[in-house]
Design a protein around this motif. Structure first.
Motif, PDB file in Angstrom:
ATOM      1  N   SER A  53       0.825  -1.207   0.000  1.00 42.62           N
ATOM      2  CA  SER A  53       0.000   0.000   0.000  1.00 42.62           C
ATOM      3  C   SER A  53       0.864   1.264   0.000  1.00 42.62           C
ATOM      4  O   SER A  53       0.574   2.224  -0.714  1.00 42.62           O
ATOM      5  CB  SER A  53      -0.927  -0.021   1.222  1.00 42.62           C
ATOM      6  OG  SER A  53      -1.750   1.107   1.239  1.00 42.62           O
ATOM      7  N   ALA A  54       1.931   1.259   0.782  1.00 46.15           N
ATOM      8  CA  ALA A  54       2.832   2.418   0.814  1.00 46.15           C
ATOM      9  C   ALA A  54       3.478   2.639  -0.551  1.00 46.15           C
ATOM     10  O   ALA A  54       3.584   3.778  -1.018  1.00 46.15           O
ATOM     11  CB  ALA A  54       3.899   2.221   1.887  1.00 46.15           C
ATOM     12  N   ALA A  55       3.911   1.559  -1.195  1.00 49.32           N
ATOM     13  CA  ALA A  55       4.520   1.682  -2.528  1.00 49.32           C
ATOM     14  C   ALA A  55       3.510   2.224  -3.540  1.00 49.32           C
ATOM     15  O   ALA A  55       3.851   3.082  -4.367  1.00 49.32           O
ATOM     16  CB  ALA A  55       5.063   0.328  -2.985  1.00 49.32           C
ATOM     17  N   LEU A  56       2.281   1.749  -3.480  1.00 43.88           N
ATOM     18  CA  LEU A  56       1.253   2.249  -4.392  1.00 43.88           C
ATOM     19  C   LEU A  56       0.956   3.721  -4.124  1.00 43.88           C
ATOM     20  O   LEU A  56       0.796   4.510  -5.060  1.00 43.88           O
ATOM     21  CB  LEU A  56      -0.021   1.414  -4.271  1.00 43.88           C
ATOM     22  CG  LEU A  56       0.060  -0.004  -4.830  1.00 43.88           C
ATOM     23  CD1 LEU A  56      -1.183  -0.799  -4.462  1.00 43.88           C
ATOM     24  CD2 LEU A  56       0.266   0.020  -6.334  1.00 43.88           C
ATOM     25  N   ASP A  57       0.898   4.100  -2.854  1.00 47.18           N
ATOM     26  CA  ASP A  57       0.659   5.508  -2.518  1.00 47.18           C
ATOM     27  C   ASP A  57       1.777   6.397  -3.053  1.00 47.18           C
ATOM     28  O   ASP A  57       1.516   7.464  -3.605  1.00 47.18           O
ATOM     29  CB  ASP A  57       0.546   5.689  -1.006  1.00 47.18           C
ATOM     30  CG  ASP A  57      -0.777   5.201  -0.443  1.00 47.18           C
ATOM     31  OD1 ASP A  57      -1.693   4.885  -1.240  1.00 47.18           O
ATOM     32  OD2 ASP A  57      -0.882   5.102   0.791  1.00 47.18           O
ATOM     33  N   LEU A  58       3.012   5.978  -2.880  1.00 45.58           N
ATOM     34  CA  LEU A  58       4.149   6.766  -3.358  1.00 45.58           C
ATOM     35  C   LEU A  58       4.147   6.907  -4.876  1.00 45.58           C
ATOM     36  O   LEU A  58       4.530   7.937  -5.410  1.00 45.58           O
ATOM     37  CB  LEU A  58       5.466   6.134  -2.908  1.00 45.58           C
ATOM     38  CG  LEU A  58       5.806   6.316  -1.435  1.00 45.58           C
ATOM     39  CD1 LEU A  58       7.021   5.470  -1.063  1.00 45.58           C
ATOM     40  CD2 LEU A  58       6.055   7.785  -1.111  1.00 45.58           C
ATOM     41  N   SER A  59       3.713   5.844  -5.548  1.00 39.75           N
ATOM     42  CA  SER A  59       3.721   5.871  -7.015  1.00 39.75           C
ATOM     43  C   SER A  59       2.492   6.562  -7.598  1.00 39.75           C
ATOM     44  O   SER A  59       2.491   6.946  -8.758  1.00 39.75           O
ATOM     45  CB  SER A  59       3.802   4.446  -7.572  1.00 39.75           C
ATOM     46  OG  SER A  59       2.577   3.765  -7.336  1.00 39.75           O
ATOM     47  N   GLY A  60       1.446   6.683  -6.793  1.00 36.11           N
ATOM     48  CA  GLY A  60       0.204   7.276  -7.287  1.00 36.11           C
ATOM     49  C   GLY A  60      -0.609   6.322  -8.148  1.00 36.11           C
ATOM     50  O   GLY A  60      -1.582   6.717  -8.764  1.00 36.11           O
ATOM     51  N   VAL A  61      -0.241   5.059  -8.159  1.00 36.02           N
ATOM     52  CA  VAL A  61      -0.930   4.060  -8.985  1.00 36.02           C
ATOM     53  C   VAL A  61      -2.152   3.523  -8.241  1.00 36.02           C
ATOM     54  O   VAL A  61      -2.085   3.222  -7.053  1.00 36.02           O
ATOM     55  CB  VAL A  61       0.027   2.887  -9.336  1.00 36.02           C
ATOM     56  CG1 VAL A  61      -0.714   1.749 -10.003  1.00 36.02           C
ATOM     57  CG2 VAL A  61       1.155   3.382 -10.217  1.00 36.02           C
ATOM     58  N   ARG A  62      -3.259   3.427  -8.950  1.00 35.83           N
ATOM     59  CA  ARG A  62      -4.473   2.762  -8.457  1.00 35.83           C
ATOM     60  C   ARG A  62      -4.684   1.566  -9.366  1.00 35.83           C
ATOM     61  O   ARG A  62      -5.213   1.705 -10.473  1.00 35.83           O
ATOM     62  CB  ARG A  62      -5.678   3.700  -8.487  1.00 35.83           C
ATOM     63  CG  ARG A  62      -5.536   4.910  -7.598  1.00 35.83           C
ATOM     64  CD  ARG A  62      -5.503   4.507  -6.115  1.00 35.83           C
ATOM     65  NE  ARG A  62      -5.119   5.600  -5.253  1.00 35.83           N
ATOM     66  CZ  ARG A  62      -3.971   5.656  -4.586  1.00 35.83           C
ATOM     67  NH1 ARG A  62      -3.068   4.704  -4.715  1.00 35.83           N
ATOM     68  NH2 ARG A  62      -3.699   6.654  -3.797  1.00 35.83           N
ATOM     69  N   PRO A  63      -4.254   0.394  -8.946  1.00 36.12           N
ATOM     70  CA  PRO A  63      -4.225  -0.762  -9.853  1.00 36.12           C
ATOM     71  C   PRO A  63      -5.601  -1.275 -10.263  1.00 36.12           C
ATOM     72  O   PRO A  63      -6.519  -1.325  -9.458  1.00 36.12           O
ATOM     73  CB  PRO A  63      -3.485  -1.825  -9.052  1.00 36.12           C
ATOM     74  CG  PRO A  63      -3.711  -1.446  -7.630  1.00 36.12           C
ATOM     75  CD  PRO A  63      -3.810   0.051  -7.611  1.00 36.12           C
ATOM     76  N   ARG A  64      -5.698  -1.630 -11.544  1.00 38.94           N
ATOM     77  CA  ARG A  64      -6.884  -2.334 -12.049  1.00 38.94           C
ATOM     78  C   ARG A  64      -6.659  -3.833 -11.967  1.00 38.94           C
ATOM     79  O   ARG A  64      -7.597  -4.608 -11.948  1.00 38.94           O
ATOM     80  CB  ARG A  64      -7.175  -1.934 -13.480  1.00 38.94           C
ATOM     81  CG  ARG A  64      -7.613  -0.483 -13.603  1.00 38.94           C
ATOM     82  CD  ARG A  64      -7.905  -0.153 -15.025  1.00 38.94           C
ATOM     83  NE  ARG A  64      -6.699  -0.441 -15.805  1.00 38.94           N
ATOM     84  CZ  ARG A  64      -6.427   0.027 -16.992  1.00 38.94           C
ATOM     85  NH1 ARG A  64      -7.283   0.809 -17.581  1.00 38.94           N
ATOM     86  NH2 ARG A  64      -5.316  -0.268 -17.614  1.00 38.94           N
ATOM     87  N   SER A  65      -5.381  -4.240 -11.947  1.00 35.17           N
ATOM     88  CA  SER A  65      -5.042  -5.651 -11.795  1.00 35.17           C
ATOM     89  C   SER A  65      -3.746  -5.754 -11.001  1.00 35.17           C
ATOM     90  O   SER A  65      -2.939  -4.820 -10.989  1.00 35.17           O
ATOM     91  CB  SER A  65      -4.895  -6.321 -13.163  1.00 35.17           C
ATOM     92  OG  SER A  65      -3.858  -5.719 -13.898  1.00 35.17           O
ATOM     93  N   MET A  66      -3.602  -6.894 -10.329  1.00 32.61           N
ATOM     94  CA  MET A  66      -2.425  -7.131  -9.494  1.00 32.61           C
ATOM     95  C   MET A  66      -2.031  -8.594  -9.631  1.00 32.61           C
ATOM     96  O   MET A  66      -2.874  -9.443  -9.905  1.00 32.61           O
ATOM     97  CB  MET A  66      -2.727  -6.828  -8.024  1.00 32.61           C
ATOM     98  CG  MET A  66      -3.235  -5.422  -7.779  1.00 32.61           C
ATOM     99  SD  MET A  66      -3.767  -5.165  -6.083  1.00 32.61           S
ATOM    100  CE  MET A  66      -2.243  -4.535  -5.402  1.00 32.61           C
ATOM    101  N   LEU A  67      -0.747  -8.888  -9.396  1.00 35.51           N
ATOM    102  CA  LEU A  67      -0.248 -10.252  -9.386  1.00 35.51           C
ATOM    103  C   LEU A  67       0.362 -10.539  -8.030  1.00 35.51           C
ATOM    104  O   LEU A  67       1.244  -9.811  -7.575  1.00 35.51           O
ATOM    105  CB  LEU A  67       0.810 -10.459 -10.478  1.00 35.51           C
ATOM    106  CG  LEU A  67       1.563 -11.797 -10.439  1.00 35.51           C
ATOM    107  CD1 LEU A  67       0.606 -12.966 -10.663  1.00 35.51           C
ATOM    108  CD2 LEU A  67       2.691 -11.798 -11.453  1.00 35.51           C
TER     109      LEU A  67
END
Length: 145
Positions: A53-67
């Protein structure tokens, strides 16, 4: 050697704490990561989710898919599903018994043609790699009002 300055308080973000009531409690009888301590099992998944979650917040990415690579029976996947209900979550693991936990009775076995499934929280499979390694995709889930 330089040292960090003294800090009286830290304001740490703990997004997993907000999701605890939404995380699936289903457990595979074959889950090799559960050793009888539910708090430890859930906290390991929560810790991984907090880092993601912290990495996504820093990147500003809101994923539509994840692995979730090496997902096992879903210790981290359950947190990803709770925190990102809009995302399709694909998982893979070398241990077919872990993936089998997530496969509904009508789903194809690993190596057979894929079918569509509408589940979660059990991260039911819709794909298989056919290479001896199993995978599953958890489709988007819609919440009823």
């Amino acid at each position: 050697m330089p040292e960090l300055p003294a800090v009286d308080t830290l304001h740490l973000r703990n997004p997993a704490a907000l999701l605890l009531g939404q995380v699936s409690r289903e457990l595979s009888p074959e889950d090799g990561m559960f050793h009888g301590n539910a708090e430890h099992y859930l906290s390991c998944g929560a810790s991984a989710y907090n880092v993601i979650s912290a990495a996504l917040d820093l990147s500003g990415v809101r994923p539509r898919s994840m692995l979730d690579f090496g997902a096992g029976a879903g210790r981290v996947t359950r947190w990803l599903r709770a925190g990102h209900p809009q995302a399709a979550i694909a998982t893979t693991d070398i241990r077919p018994r872990d993936i089998a936990f997530c496969r509904p009775p009508s789903a194809p076995a690993p190596g057979s043609p894929a079918s569509t499934s509408t589940g979660c929280p059990r991260q039911r499979p819709t794909t298989s790699s056919g290479s001896g390694r199993s995978s599953r995709t958890c489709p988007r889930r819609t919440r009823s009002a």
